[in-house]
Scaffold this active site. Sequence first.
Site, PDB file in Angstrom:
ATOM      1  N   ALA A 177       8.175 -11.840 -18.430  1.00 50.34           N
ATOM      2  CA  ALA A 177       6.944 -12.596 -18.190  1.00 50.34           C
ATOM      3  C   ALA A 177       7.247 -14.084 -18.065  1.00 50.34           C
ATOM      4  O   ALA A 177       8.181 -14.594 -18.689  1.00 50.34           O
ATOM      5  CB  ALA A 177       5.969 -12.377 -19.339  1.00 50.34           C
ATOM      6  N   GLY A 178       6.449 -14.758 -17.251  1.00 50.98           N
ATOM      7  CA  GLY A 178       6.514 -16.215 -17.171  1.00 50.98           C
ATOM      8  C   GLY A 178       5.081 -16.693 -17.090  1.00 50.98           C
ATOM      9  O   GLY A 178       4.418 -16.483 -16.086  1.00 50.98           O
ATOM     10  N   HIS A 179       4.587 -17.266 -18.153  1.00 46.58           N
ATOM     11  CA  HIS A 179       3.178 -17.679 -18.226  1.00 46.58           C
ATOM     12  C   HIS A 179       3.107 -19.201 -18.223  1.00 46.58           C
ATOM     13  O   HIS A 179       3.630 -19.854 -19.122  1.00 46.58           O
ATOM     14  CB  HIS A 179       2.512 -17.080 -19.482  1.00 46.58           C
ATOM     15  CG  HIS A 179       2.432 -15.581 -19.436  1.00 46.58           C
ATOM     16  ND1 HIS A 179       1.938 -14.815 -20.460  1.00 46.58           N
ATOM     17  CD2 HIS A 179       2.786 -14.697 -18.454  1.00 46.58           C
ATOM     18  CE1 HIS A 179       1.982 -13.541 -20.111  1.00 46.58           C
ATOM     19  NE2 HIS A 179       2.512 -13.448 -18.911  1.00 46.58           N
ATOM     20  N   LYS A 230      -2.524 -19.563 -18.211  1.00 47.02           N
ATOM     21  CA  LYS A 230      -3.519 -20.643 -18.131  1.00 47.02           C
ATOM     22  C   LYS A 230      -4.795 -20.257 -18.876  1.00 47.02           C
ATOM     23  O   LYS A 230      -5.351 -21.040 -19.634  1.00 47.02           O
ATOM     24  CB  LYS A 230      -3.851 -20.966 -16.660  1.00 47.02           C
ATOM     25  CG  LYS A 230      -5.104 -21.819 -16.570  1.00 47.02           C
ATOM     26  CD  LYS A 230      -5.565 -22.243 -15.209  1.00 47.02           C
ATOM     27  CE  LYS A 230      -6.996 -22.779 -15.376  1.00 47.02           C
ATOM     28  NZ  LYS A 230      -7.505 -23.550 -14.271  1.00 47.02           N
ATOM     29  N   GLN A 232       2.700  -9.067 -17.186  1.00 43.73           N
ATOM     30  CA  GLN A 232       2.748  -8.335 -15.906  1.00 43.73           C
ATOM     31  C   GLN A 232       1.312  -8.014 -15.469  1.00 43.73           C
ATOM     32  O   GLN A 232       0.404  -8.748 -15.819  1.00 43.73           O
ATOM     33  CB  GLN A 232       3.610  -7.058 -16.027  1.00 43.73           C
ATOM     34  CG  GLN A 232       5.092  -7.329 -16.177  1.00 43.73           C
ATOM     35  CD  GLN A 232       5.512  -7.694 -17.593  1.00 43.73           C
ATOM     36  OE1 GLN A 232       5.233  -6.971 -18.526  1.00 43.73           O
ATOM     37  NE2 GLN A 232       6.185  -8.807 -17.768  1.00 43.73           N
ATOM     38  N   ASP A 267       1.437 -12.433 -12.604  1.00 46.11           N
ATOM     39  CA  ASP A 267       1.317 -13.835 -12.172  1.00 46.11           C
ATOM     40  C   ASP A 267      -0.095 -14.199 -11.730  1.00 46.11           C
ATOM     41  O   ASP A 267      -0.289 -15.064 -10.873  1.00 46.11           O
ATOM     42  CB  ASP A 267       2.315 -14.154 -11.036  1.00 46.11           C
ATOM     43  CG  ASP A 267       3.742 -13.889 -11.466  1.00 46.11           C
ATOM     44  OD1 ASP A 267       4.023 -14.045 -12.665  1.00 46.11           O
ATOM     45  OD2 ASP A 267       4.561 -13.525 -10.612  1.00 46.11           O
ATOM     46  N   LYS A 302      -2.523 -15.576 -16.213  1.00 43.16           N
ATOM     47  CA  LYS A 302      -2.885 -15.172 -17.584  1.00 43.16           C
ATOM     48  C   LYS A 302      -2.634 -16.300 -18.585  1.00 43.16           C
ATOM     49  O   LYS A 302      -3.456 -16.580 -19.455  1.00 43.16           O
ATOM     50  CB  LYS A 302      -2.079 -13.914 -17.991  1.00 43.16           C
ATOM     51  CG  LYS A 302      -2.359 -12.718 -17.114  1.00 43.16           C
ATOM     52  CD  LYS A 302      -1.453 -11.543 -17.425  1.00 43.16           C
ATOM     53  CE  LYS A 302       0.000 -11.728 -17.057  1.00 43.16           C
ATOM     54  NZ  LYS A 302       0.270 -11.797 -15.602  1.00 43.16           N
TER      55      LYS A 302
HETATM   56  P1  GDP Z   1       0.886 -15.529 -15.389  1.00 42.38           P
HETATM   57  O1  GDP Z   1       2.205 -14.886 -15.397  1.00 42.38           O
HETATM   58  O2  GDP Z   1      -0.230 -14.557 -15.141  1.00 42.38           O
HETATM   59  O3  GDP Z   1       0.614 -16.374 -16.588  1.00 42.38           O
HETATM   60  O4  GDP Z   1       0.875 -16.507 -14.117  1.00 42.38           O
HETATM   61  P2  GDP Z   1       2.086 -17.497 -13.682  1.00 42.38           P
HETATM   62  O5  GDP Z   1       2.099 -18.654 -14.585  1.00 42.38           O
HETATM   63  O6  GDP Z   1       3.339 -16.746 -13.492  1.00 42.38           O
HETATM   64  O7  GDP Z   1       1.607 -17.869 -12.215  1.00 42.38           O
HETATM   65  C1  GDP Z   1       0.415 -18.492 -11.964  1.00 42.38           C
HETATM   66  C2  GDP Z   1       0.708 -19.811 -11.256  1.00 42.38           C
HETATM   67  O8  GDP Z   1      -0.485 -20.323 -10.694  1.00 42.38           O
HETATM   68  C3  GDP Z   1       1.195 -20.894 -12.196  1.00 42.38           C
HETATM   69  O9  GDP Z   1       2.057 -21.749 -11.500  1.00 42.38           O
HETATM   70  C4  GDP Z   1      -0.086 -21.615 -12.582  1.00 42.38           C
HETATM   71  O10 GDP Z   1       0.140 -22.962 -12.962  1.00 42.38           O
HETATM   72  C5  GDP Z   1      -0.839 -21.554 -11.295  1.00 42.38           C
HETATM   73  N1  GDP Z   1      -2.301 -21.503 -11.410  1.00 42.38           N
HETATM   74  C6  GDP Z   1      -3.067 -20.881 -12.343  1.00 42.38           C
HETATM   75  N2  GDP Z   1      -4.368 -20.956 -12.023  1.00 42.38           N
HETATM   76  C7  GDP Z   1      -4.436 -21.622 -10.862  1.00 42.38           C
HETATM   77  C8  GDP Z   1      -5.505 -21.993  -9.985  1.00 42.38           C
HETATM   78  O11 GDP Z   1      -6.667 -21.700 -10.217  1.00 42.38           O
HETATM   79  N3  GDP Z   1      -5.169 -22.690  -8.857  1.00 42.38           N
HETATM   80  C9  GDP Z   1      -3.887 -23.018  -8.552  1.00 42.38           C
HETATM   81  N4  GDP Z   1      -3.665 -23.680  -7.432  1.00 42.38           N
HETATM   82  N5  GDP Z   1      -2.864 -22.677  -9.335  1.00 42.38           N
HETATM   83  C10 GDP Z   1      -3.125 -21.972 -10.467  1.00 42.38           C
HETATM   84  P1  IMO Z   2       4.011 -12.066 -15.737  1.00 50.29           P
HETATM   85  O1  IMO Z   2       3.688 -11.737 -17.161  1.00 50.29           O
HETATM   86  C1  IMO Z   2       5.320 -10.650 -11.821  1.00 50.29           C
HETATM   87  C2  IMO Z   2       8.242  -7.393 -11.751  1.00 50.29           C
HETATM   88  C3  IMO Z   2       9.639  -7.683 -11.279  1.00 50.29           C
HETATM   89  C4  IMO Z   2      10.037  -6.331 -10.725  1.00 50.29           C
HETATM   90  C5  IMO Z   2       9.367  -5.350 -11.671  1.00 50.29           C
HETATM   91  C6  IMO Z   2      10.268  -4.859 -12.783  1.00 50.29           C
HETATM   92  O2  IMO Z   2       4.554 -13.424 -15.524  1.00 50.29           O
HETATM   93  O3  IMO Z   2       2.857 -11.722 -14.858  1.00 50.29           O
HETATM   94  P2  IMO Z   2      11.365  -5.895 -14.968  1.00 50.29           P
HETATM   95  O4  IMO Z   2      12.106  -7.173 -15.173  1.00 50.29           O
HETATM   96  O5  IMO Z   2      10.134  -5.771 -15.784  1.00 50.29           O
HETATM   97  O6  IMO Z   2      12.243  -4.697 -15.075  1.00 50.29           O
HETATM   98  O7  IMO Z   2      10.904  -5.953 -13.420  1.00 50.29           O
HETATM   99  O8  IMO Z   2       8.275  -6.072 -12.248  1.00 50.29           O
HETATM  100  N1  IMO Z   2       7.766  -8.255 -12.862  1.00 50.29           N
HETATM  101  C7  IMO Z   2       6.848  -9.214 -12.719  1.00 50.29           C
HETATM  102  N2  IMO Z   2       6.217  -9.669 -11.625  1.00 50.29           N
HETATM  103  N3  IMO Z   2       5.014 -11.156 -13.030  1.00 50.29           N
HETATM  104  C8  IMO Z   2       5.610 -10.695 -14.152  1.00 50.29           C
HETATM  105  O9  IMO Z   2       5.228 -11.070 -15.386  1.00 50.29           O
HETATM  106  C9  IMO Z   2       6.606  -9.708 -14.018  1.00 50.29           C
HETATM  107  N4  IMO Z   2       7.416  -9.057 -14.884  1.00 50.29           N
HETATM  108  C10 IMO Z   2       8.101  -8.166 -14.163  1.00 50.29           C
HETATM  109  O10 IMO Z   2       9.647  -8.676 -10.294  1.00 50.29           O
HETATM  110  O11 IMO Z   2       9.461  -6.152  -9.466  1.00 50.29           O
HETATM  111 MG    MG Z   3       4.064 -15.042 -14.443  1.00 50.70          MG
END
Ligand code: GDP
Ligand code: IMO
Ligand code: MG
Length: 420
Positions: A37-39, A16, A220, A11, A14
């Site tokens: 994953a949740g991007h 973005k 991750q 999180d 990535k």
């Molecule tokens: P990922 O899994 O690495 O793609 O990241 P996620 O999307 O799960 O989590 C990142 C969160 O931070 C999302 O809600 C993005 O919209 C938000 N985000 C990304 N870059 C920034 C930043 O520079 N500032 C703020 N405030 N939010 C950000």
């Molecule tokens: P992105 O790509 C944050 C964490 C889960 C749990 C552990 C194992 O959005 O960064 P799993 O479902 O893989 O068996 O879970 O890993 N986890 C993540 N935490 N971002 C993720 O992906 C994750 N994918 C898995 O919360 O602790």
């Molecule tokens: Mg994520």
Amino acid sequence: MDILLGLQWGDEGKGKIVDFLAPKYDIIARFQGGPNAGHTLHFDGKKHVLHQIPSGIFHTQIQNIIGNGVVFDPVIFKTEIQKLQDRGLVPTRNLFISKKAQVILPTHRMLDAAQERNKGKDKIGSTLKGISPAYQDKIARAGLRVGDLFEDDFEDRYDRSLKRHLQMLQTLGYEVDLAQEQAAFFSAVKFLREFKGINSEYMISKALDEGKSVLAEGAQGTLLDIDFGSYPFVTSSNTTASGACSGLGVAPNRIKKVLGIFKAYCTRVGSGPFPTELHDKTGEKLREQGAEFGATTGRPRRCGWLDLPALRYAVMINGVTELLMMKTDVLSAFDQVEICTHYELPDGSHTQELPYDLCETEIKPIYQKFEGWGSIPKNVEKFEDLHPNLQKYIAFVEAQTGVGISLISFGPDRTETLMR
Ligand code: GDP
Ligand code: IMO
Ligand code: MG
């Protein structure tokens, strides 16, 4: 090929940045993980969350590949694609799936739930998307692959897996209600057949031979890596740079840049050690300011200050060539921010290294304080225009990791990004 990957517990932002950098590349390829994953992407006033689909999908001229290292859920894929179609995209044109990617079956999701439940208080905090059971089958040489879905005898292969999984579920005392999930699965398999199953290693290799550029998109983060993360509180794949080679079939000597992405602080979702976690009001404030709730599960993320020993470890394991610092704006709300520079061990000694067993070793993070930098103007154009206190923070992280920070993100939107 360049690689972009997370240096913390996921999180980092990535999605973005892959979306932001995508116009520089011909191909964006996911190499591991799956729907855990949740991007998140923000542009033109809209928010998009991608789970299995590479974050270059909104750039229609770019080819997006789901690589062999991914565990792939057809049901979630169908939902994701339909959302993109509703937004006017035609993903059948620029999305390709490796035939060697492993398939997540409905029973993998049930096994995930059953295995987590049986762990009791030691549960991993899995996203329950079936990731671990699907990788277990891969390693046991018993998995179904995307290529199998296109074969005539697919249903026989499915039945064999089903039988095995049902036996396991029975042993785990898990009550199975399959009808609905199975129907959704078969409908999704039919839907998937409209897409191109490919030998992605050839596609990528040919593209590289032709001088095209490829960005491997990690899921991750390094501290969730199956080998180097805080085992057993990890995911089931190699989230690190080597995972991009095995997850796409690209030789190590073809890797150019390794872009390591980190938040200006730390978060973690799920169980497991987190040395700089803050259990107080400061932690809550980080969560509020950063809107730290999981993009896949909605769970609140645990928050804490930046952890340099962990960051240095991630830089070392991945061979990071550039650092990208995210969510810098979130720290704007603090008059003072802190960075953990090293740990104190139970015997009073200090170390800059992560101990072998992060779960069992009691380590005390030692912090250095920095003055805050207030809000970051939206129209900032150069690093030199950033508040001097923020420049100090950046310079400190660069000096401590030995790697330059080439990008600062200061908001979720594509435009809230500053490149050096
Ligand atoms: P990922 O899994 O690495 O793609 O990241 P996620 O999307 O799960 O989590 C990142 C969160 O931070 C999302 O809600 C993005 O919209 C938000 N985000 C990304 N870059 C920034 C930043 O520079 N500032 C703020 N405030 N939010 C950000
Ligand atoms: P992105 O790509 C944050 C964490 C889960 C749990 C552990 C194992 O959005 O960064 P799993 O479902 O893989 O068996 O879970 O890993 N986890 C993540 N935490 N971002 C993720 O992906 C994750 N994918 C898995 O919360 O602790
Ligand atoms: Mg994520």
